[in-house]
Design an enzyme around this catalytic site. Structure first.
Site, PDB file in Angstrom:
ATOM      1  N   LYS A  42       0.872  -1.147   0.089  1.00  0.00           N
ATOM      2  CA  LYS A  42       0.004  -0.055  -0.109  1.00  0.00           C
ATOM      3  C   LYS A  42       0.663   1.496  -0.048  1.00  0.00           C
ATOM      4  O   LYS A  42       0.419   2.386  -0.394  1.00  0.00           O
ATOM      5  CB  LYS A  42      -0.870  -0.092   1.401  1.00  0.00           C
ATOM      6  CG  LYS A  42      -1.715  -1.274   1.361  1.00  0.00           C
ATOM      7  CD  LYS A  42      -2.148  -1.366   2.823  1.00  0.00           C
ATOM      8  CE  LYS A  42      -2.962  -2.450   3.122  1.00  0.00           C
ATOM      9  NZ  LYS A  42      -2.913  -2.737   4.620  1.00  0.00           N
ATOM     10  N   GLU A  98       7.866   2.566  -6.468  1.00  0.00           N
ATOM     11  CA  GLU A  98       8.048   2.151  -5.020  1.00  0.00           C
ATOM     12  C   GLU A  98       7.849   3.230  -3.999  1.00  0.00           C
ATOM     13  O   GLU A  98       8.440   4.478  -4.393  1.00  0.00           O
ATOM     14  CB  GLU A  98       9.235   1.244  -4.923  1.00  0.00           C
ATOM     15  CG  GLU A  98       9.125  -0.008  -4.973  1.00  0.00           C
ATOM     16  CD  GLU A  98       8.468  -0.791  -3.697  1.00  0.00           C
ATOM     17  OE1 GLU A  98       7.852  -0.268  -2.940  1.00  0.00           O
ATOM     18  OE2 GLU A  98       8.626  -2.087  -3.717  1.00  0.00           O
ATOM     19  N   ASP A  99       7.675   3.095  -2.649  1.00  0.00           N
ATOM     20  CA  ASP A  99       7.837   4.007  -1.687  1.00  0.00           C
ATOM     21  C   ASP A  99       9.295   4.039  -1.128  1.00  0.00           C
ATOM     22  O   ASP A  99      10.050   4.931  -1.042  1.00  0.00           O
ATOM     23  CB  ASP A  99       6.870   3.773  -0.551  1.00  0.00           C
ATOM     24  CG  ASP A  99       6.904   2.390  -0.158  1.00  0.00           C
ATOM     25  OD1 ASP A  99       7.569   1.268  -0.688  1.00  0.00           O
ATOM     26  OD2 ASP A  99       6.038   1.906   0.784  1.00  0.00           O
ATOM     27  N   ASP A 102      14.307  -1.143   0.790  1.00  0.00           N
ATOM     28  CA  ASP A 102      15.399  -1.336   1.970  1.00  0.00           C
ATOM     29  C   ASP A 102      16.477  -2.519   1.714  1.00  0.00           C
ATOM     30  O   ASP A 102      17.556  -2.078   1.153  1.00  0.00           O
ATOM     31  CB  ASP A 102      14.392  -1.596   3.326  1.00  0.00           C
ATOM     32  CG  ASP A 102      15.102  -1.797   4.420  1.00  0.00           C
ATOM     33  OD1 ASP A 102      16.504  -1.755   4.618  1.00  0.00           O
ATOM     34  OD2 ASP A 102      14.695  -2.335   5.320  1.00  0.00           O
ATOM     35  N   LYS A 130      17.290   2.979   1.162  1.00  0.00           N
ATOM     36  CA  LYS A 130      18.254   3.055   2.060  1.00  0.00           C
ATOM     37  C   LYS A 130      19.683   2.672   1.734  1.00  0.00           C
ATOM     38  O   LYS A 130      19.760   1.892   0.705  1.00  0.00           O
ATOM     39  CB  LYS A 130      17.908   2.065   3.000  1.00  0.00           C
ATOM     40  CG  LYS A 130      16.678   2.775   3.868  1.00  0.00           C
ATOM     41  CD  LYS A 130      16.066   1.946   5.083  1.00  0.00           C
ATOM     42  CE  LYS A 130      15.097   2.188   5.724  1.00  0.00           C
ATOM     43  NZ  LYS A 130      14.355   1.647   6.976  1.00  0.00           N
ATOM     44  N   PHE A 151      14.383   3.745  10.635  1.00  0.00           N
ATOM     45  CA  PHE A 151      13.028   3.328  10.083  1.00  0.00           C
ATOM     46  C   PHE A 151      12.400   4.729  10.044  1.00  0.00           C
ATOM     47  O   PHE A 151      11.958   5.554  10.993  1.00  0.00           O
ATOM     48  CB  PHE A 151      12.409   2.318  11.008  1.00  0.00           C
ATOM     49  CG  PHE A 151      11.086   1.927  10.735  1.00  0.00           C
ATOM     50  CD1 PHE A 151      11.062   0.683   9.629  1.00  0.00           C
ATOM     51  CD2 PHE A 151       9.877   1.939  10.843  1.00  0.00           C
ATOM     52  CE1 PHE A 151       9.994   0.013   9.237  1.00  0.00           C
ATOM     53  CE2 PHE A 151       8.618   1.662  10.504  1.00  0.00           C
ATOM     54  CZ  PHE A 151       8.854   0.390   9.465  1.00  0.00           C
ATOM     55  N   VAL A 152      11.614   4.803   9.045  1.00  0.00           N
ATOM     56  CA  VAL A 152      10.885   6.081   8.699  1.00  0.00           C
ATOM     57  C   VAL A 152       9.183   5.826   8.280  1.00  0.00           C
ATOM     58  O   VAL A 152       8.977   4.714   7.987  1.00  0.00           O
ATOM     59  CB  VAL A 152      11.557   6.799   7.461  1.00  0.00           C
ATOM     60  CG1 VAL A 152      12.847   7.388   7.788  1.00  0.00           C
ATOM     61  CG2 VAL A 152      11.681   6.305   6.170  1.00  0.00           C
ATOM     62  N   ARG A 164       0.887   6.459   7.607  1.00  0.00           N
ATOM     63  CA  ARG A 164       0.791   6.397   6.414  1.00  0.00           C
ATOM     64  C   ARG A 164       0.344   7.855   5.764  1.00  0.00           C
ATOM     65  O   ARG A 164       0.708   8.481   4.729  1.00  0.00           O
ATOM     66  CB  ARG A 164      -0.080   5.590   5.538  1.00  0.00           C
ATOM     67  CG  ARG A 164       0.361   4.167   5.750  1.00  0.00           C
ATOM     68  CD  ARG A 164      -0.354   3.114   4.537  1.00  0.00           C
ATOM     69  NE  ARG A 164      -0.388   1.675   4.827  1.00  0.00           N
ATOM     70  CZ  ARG A 164       0.616   0.896   4.600  1.00  0.00           C
ATOM     71  NH1 ARG A 164       1.580   1.429   3.755  1.00  0.00           N
ATOM     72  NH2 ARG A 164       0.524  -0.380   4.876  1.00  0.00           N
TER      73      ARG A 164
HETATM   74  P1  IMP Z   1      12.834  -4.417   1.263  1.00  0.00           P
HETATM   75  O1  IMP Z   1      12.168  -5.673   0.796  1.00  0.00           O
HETATM   76  O2  IMP Z   1      13.515  -4.766   2.616  1.00  0.00           O
HETATM   77  O3  IMP Z   1      13.401  -3.718   0.346  1.00  0.00           O
HETATM   78  O4  IMP Z   1      11.303  -3.760   1.892  1.00  0.00           O
HETATM   79  C1  IMP Z   1      10.329  -3.184   1.142  1.00  0.00           C
HETATM   80  C2  IMP Z   1       9.242  -2.757   1.974  1.00  0.00           C
HETATM   81  O5  IMP Z   1       9.545  -2.912   3.121  1.00  0.00           O
HETATM   82  C3  IMP Z   1       8.801  -1.370   1.556  1.00  0.00           C
HETATM   83  O6  IMP Z   1       7.907  -1.512   0.512  1.00  0.00           O
HETATM   84  C4  IMP Z   1       8.113  -1.026   2.770  1.00  0.00           C
HETATM   85  O7  IMP Z   1       6.900  -1.338   2.959  1.00  0.00           O
HETATM   86  C5  IMP Z   1       8.687  -1.703   3.880  1.00  0.00           C
HETATM   87  N1  IMP Z   1       9.807  -0.885   4.537  1.00  0.00           N
HETATM   88  C6  IMP Z   1      11.213  -1.057   4.423  1.00  0.00           C
HETATM   89  N2  IMP Z   1      11.882   0.059   5.093  1.00  0.00           N
HETATM   90  C7  IMP Z   1      10.795   1.051   5.733  1.00  0.00           C
HETATM   91  C8  IMP Z   1      10.772   2.095   6.588  1.00  0.00           C
HETATM   92  O8  IMP Z   1      11.685   2.554   7.008  1.00  0.00           O
HETATM   93  N3  IMP Z   1       9.566   2.485   7.117  1.00  0.00           N
HETATM   94  C9  IMP Z   1       8.332   1.725   6.680  1.00  0.00           C
HETATM   95  N4  IMP Z   1       8.289   0.645   5.679  1.00  0.00           N
HETATM   96  C10 IMP Z   1       9.462   0.153   5.190  1.00  0.00           C
HETATM   97 MG    MG Z   2       4.990  -1.566   4.895  1.00  0.00          MG
END
Ligand code: IMP
Ligand code: MG
Length: 179
Positions: A42, A98-99, A102, A130, A151-152, A164
């Site tokens: 979302k 993407e938002d 990470d 990140k 964490f943001v 959100r």
């Molecule tokens: P990844 O697979 O670790 O790259 O994670 C991606 C998803 O994790 C993002 O689309 C977010 O939903 C969530 N996420 C990762 N870091 C954060 C953060 O700092 N705050 C909130 N959601 C996060």
């Molecule tokens: Mg999330």
């Protein structure tokens, strides 16, 4: 929500300026093409809403929902499709919106998945990235901001489904994690 935030990392104004810059690049790069923007629910809802309105190109928008996280703050590496695309993407120029990236595990899985469906091109636009994302081998064409490893929340990003709807991006106060 103010007391739950530790500090504001990016203001609404900073985010809008940067999204307008990214949109200008996308307008240029995709001129004469017919891009399909794929948002990942979302978190990307807010980025998608603002990015698409900064664009001058006509675009189509579709959504996927995948789960890689529980309600915690660490990636599990397990990806599950909760909602798939509505349309076939064979031959399409797909831009994933993407938002945040990470670990990049979610994204890397998603790119493999979309390419296997015969998309002509698959590129990525993310508001935030990140440092940990550098460890995975995914090429991200458009990045809003590189941020520290913390964490943001806000601007679509949640902690346990909350925050959100904040207009800014900020870090959480520790009492939110521990209460
Ligand atoms: P990844 O697979 O670790 O790259 O994670 C991606 C998803 O994790 C993002 O689309 C977010 O939903 C969530 N996420 C990762 N870091 C954060 C953060 O700092 N705050 C909130 N959601 C996060
Ligand atoms: Mg999330």
């Amino acid at each position: 929500m103010g007391k739950d935030l530790e500090r504001v990392l990016l203001t609404e104004a900073q985010i809008q300026i940067r999204l307008a810059e990214l949109a200008a690049s996308i307008d240029q790069d995709y001129a004469e093409r017919d891009p399909l923007l794929v948002g990942v629910l979302k978190g990307a809802v807010v980025v998608m809403a603002d990015l698409t309105r900064h664009l001058h190109l006509p675009v189509e928008v579709d959504w996927m929902a995948v789960s890689s996280y529980g309600s915690g703050t660490k990636s599990s590496g397990v990806v599950r499709i909760l909602k798939d695309l509505d349309r076939d993407i064979t031959g399409r120029d797909v831009l994933v919106v993407e938002d945040i990236i990470d670990s990049g595990l979610t994204l890397s899985w998603l790119l493999t998945n979309l390419r296997s469906r015969g998309a002509a091109t698959v590129e990525v636009c993310t508001l935030l990235r990140k440092p940990t994302a550098a460890k995975v081998d995914v090429d991200v064409r458009y990045v809003g901001f590189d941020i520290e490893n913390e964490f943001v929340v806000g601007y679509g990003l949640d902690y346990a489904e909350r925050f959100r709807n904040l207009r800014d991006v900020g870090t959480l106060a520790s009492h939110v994690y521990t209460s």
